[in-house]
Scaffold this active site. Sequence first.
Site, PDB file in Angstrom:
ATOM      1  N   GLN A 298      51.563  38.915  56.859  1.00 22.39           N
ATOM      2  CA  GLN A 298      52.912  39.378  57.152  1.00 22.39           C
ATOM      3  C   GLN A 298      52.975  40.132  58.480  1.00 22.39           C
ATOM      4  OE1 GLN A 298      54.473  41.341  53.617  1.00 22.39           O
ATOM      5  NE2 GLN A 298      53.724  39.697  52.306  1.00 22.39           N
ATOM      6  N   CYS A 452      38.607  39.377  36.855  1.00 18.37           N
ATOM      7  CA  CYS A 452      38.487  39.157  38.297  1.00 18.37           C
ATOM      8  C   CYS A 452      39.136  40.309  39.042  1.00 18.37           C
ATOM      9  CB  CYS A 452      39.108  37.816  38.708  1.00 18.37           C
ATOM     10  SG  CYS A 452      40.885  37.714  38.403  1.00 18.37           S
TER      11      CYS A 452
END
Length: 491
Positions: A298, A452
């Site tokens: 971004q 995870c």
Amino acid sequence: MSEPVTDRPDLIIVRPAPEMQLKSSPTRRRFRNILMRNIRAALDGIPHELTVDQGRLLLQTDEIEVAGKALEQVFGVASFSPVDVVVHEPDVASLREAARAHFTEVVRGRTYAVRCKRHGGPGLSQREVERQVGSVLDGPGRVDLGDPEIEVRIDLTEQGAWLFGRRFSGPGGMPLGVQDRAVNLMSGGFDSAVAAWYTMRRGVGVDYVFCNLGGATHENMVLNVAHRLASQWAHGDRPRLFVVDFLPVVADMRQRLPGEVWQVVLKRLMCRAAEVIARERKSQALVTGEALSQVSSQTLSNLNSIDSASDLPVLRPLIGFDKSEILSLARRIGTYDLCEGVPEFCALSNSKPLVSSRRGRIEAEEAKLDGGLLERAVLEAREIDLLDMDRAALAEPDVLIDTIPADAEVIDCQPPRRYRDWHLPGAVNMPPDELARRFRDFPADRHYVLYCLRGANAPVLAERMQRAGFNAHALRGGVGRLRRAWERRVS
């Protein structure tokens, strides 16, 4: 002689957003009619009557509290006030008595002010009404015309004088439906949900496109977020969620392109998919939750590279927001609890992503992909009517668990360096690609629990293992949640 004071528990004064009053008469009338349509939709099932009174709306209903909760979620409503007391054919004496009877205990021990406004009705002096009514409350309360804790308001109308002391805020903005449609790229995270809300707040009807990288569990989480936005905020609209299976697209990208460009190329592909659906829905723009500098993809140069993938404008309502502001807004609009459990897709690449990109290079890399996979994924997208769903569709798949059974084998799916930073004692490290290749060789008589980094890859892999006949689950949330729970346990 005036008629007696009458309690009026069935009337709410609704004030449209002031911005609507600046429009031309035809536009103002159209906006007001759309606002009334949306209020009626929000009050579906609640008996009511809605009428126009000069620049505001009058809502009559016996279910004041329920109606008030609904008005708090109708775009274009600036504020509203339930009327506490009505005085028919009022004079100063009857208004003094009404205020004494109803507001003495309300203002006791607090500061107050009396405000009078004429909307037609008797030719009483507003200043004199304020002075005389205010005087009967002085003692129990204390006058403060600058910043009072309580404002006792008196509206003089053709139907009598309405007295009320409460003013509730609506969401403001423009009535939903005064603008064309847009398509929101929904990830299920905080940002995309808040961006959708802000777009609707400006009168834009919003549909959602979810490019699924995370299997049924991720889809279910996104579905719940989109359903909450639709059911609580899209009054008067009928939004859709389009689910696009992006797993084949991502697999092709990972095989053909260097890891550093994956994030930017992936967003371009998502914009391409959303544009096709947007044009089918006759939408005029795409909407994303991107905020400048929040993550590596971004940056200005990367956003420039992403924008060129679509001929439609890309709206970014949150471009200047801090993350803390976005989280605060998510709590306000009611999506925080759902979005908190929706992780970003983790471990897309172990390579360091590009912080600065050139459009020419990104377009050249994208040209190496099999475009037919994207076309097929969009063609096969599933359309879901978010307001026509039963509870079963929102139920969580049997993949996520909150605790680890004592007999389970725990698999840590983090990258090796993250595993070395911290892992659950006894957990075996096996990154996603390796686990996907090897799990079919595991003993089939054991229970496997996966976790995870951010909680997205583990559910996908657990689903694959379940489909292959294994007893496998994913731990809800990511490593941060697990680590906090473990540290509390051992402390």
